[in-house]
Design a protein around this motif. Structure first.
Motif, PDB file in Angstrom:
ATOM      1  N   ILE A  23      -0.397  -0.432  -7.229  1.00 20.20           N
ATOM      2  CA  ILE A  23       0.298  -1.489  -6.485  1.00 20.20           C
ATOM      3  C   ILE A  23       0.874  -0.934  -5.184  1.00 20.20           C
ATOM      4  O   ILE A  23       0.811  -1.576  -4.138  1.00 20.20           O
ATOM      5  N   GLY A  24       1.407   0.294  -5.234  1.00 18.63           N
ATOM      6  CA  GLY A  24       1.930   0.919  -4.018  1.00 18.63           C
ATOM      7  C   GLY A  24       0.848   1.114  -2.972  1.00 18.63           C
ATOM      8  O   GLY A  24       1.066   0.869  -1.778  1.00 18.63           O
ATOM      9  N   MET A  25      -0.336   1.530  -3.390  1.00 19.17           N
ATOM     10  CA  MET A  25      -1.436   1.717  -2.434  1.00 19.17           C
ATOM     11  C   MET A  25      -1.942   0.388  -1.888  1.00 19.17           C
ATOM     12  O   MET A  25      -2.306   0.288  -0.712  1.00 19.17           O
ATOM     13  N   ILE A  26      -1.955  -0.638  -2.725  1.00 16.82           N
ATOM     14  CA  ILE A  26      -2.370  -1.957  -2.249  1.00 16.82           C
ATOM     15  C   ILE A  26      -1.378  -2.483  -1.214  1.00 16.82           C
ATOM     16  O   ILE A  26      -1.777  -3.028  -0.173  1.00 16.82           O
ATOM     17  N   LEU A  27      -0.098  -2.302  -1.467  1.00  8.88           N
ATOM     18  CA  LEU A  27       0.918  -2.737  -0.507  1.00  8.88           C
ATOM     19  C   LEU A  27       0.843  -1.942   0.793  1.00  8.88           C
ATOM     20  O   LEU A  27       1.016  -2.495   1.886  1.00  8.88           O
ATOM     21  N   THR A  28       0.576  -0.647   0.696  1.00 10.89           N
ATOM     22  CA  THR A  28       0.428   0.184   1.894  1.00 10.89           C
ATOM     23  C   THR A  28      -0.763  -0.280   2.730  1.00 10.89           C
ATOM     24  O   THR A  28      -0.665  -0.407   3.958  1.00 10.89           O
ATOM     25  N   THR A  29      -1.884  -0.535   2.061  1.00 13.59           N
ATOM     26  CA  THR A  29      -3.068  -1.008   2.771  1.00 13.59           C
ATOM     27  C   THR A  29      -2.817  -2.363   3.427  1.00 13.59           C
ATOM     28  O   THR A  29      -3.210  -2.591   4.580  1.00 13.59           O
ATOM     29  N   ALA A  30      -2.145  -3.254   2.712  1.00 13.19           N
ATOM     30  CA  ALA A  30      -1.856  -4.582   3.272  1.00 13.19           C
ATOM     31  C   ALA A  30      -0.929  -4.481   4.478  1.00 13.19           C
ATOM     32  O   ALA A  30      -1.123  -5.183   5.481  1.00 13.19           O
TER      33      ALA A  30
END
Length: 110
Positions: A23-30
């Motif tokens: 989830i942290g990586m998805i938020l960073t990418t977004a």
């Protein structure tokens, strides 16, 4: 010796940390897409946007391939010879480490 956590709690921790990381990586990418207007394809990711020279990429690939084998072999040496097995295994690798640490630096200067 009793385990400090049950097996179910251990799996819960591993899966929970995995989901939190994802989830942290998805938020960073977004956030990179939204605020930096950065859209990165898999090709740009694997080649660093073509800004890294071929020799440096080759060094990274070789080091990542040898990392798993080295970790497995050093663990086997510790199991067979105790803590001294790790020291003797590491002492034999100092030449390779020193040579491979100089290679990327000289490739960057080219």
């Amino acid at each position: 010796m009793t385990a400090p956590l049950s097996e179910g709690v251990g799996y819960g921790v591993v899966v929970g940390v995995g989901f939190a990381f994802a989830i942290g990586m998805i938020l960073t990418t977004a956030s990179l897409r939204r605020y930096q207007k950065e859209v990165m394809t898999s090709e740009e990711f694997s080649t660093a946007g073509r800004s890294v020279k071929t020799g440096l990429i080759a060094c990274a690939v070789v080091s990542s391939w040898t990392w798993a084998a080295t970790l497995l072999q050093s663990t086997a040496q510790v199991y067979k010879n105790g803590v001294m097995g790790a020291y003797s295994y590491a002492a034999g690798a100092t030449v390779q480490v020193s040579c491979n640490s100089k290679t990327p630096v000289s490739l960057i200067k080219c």
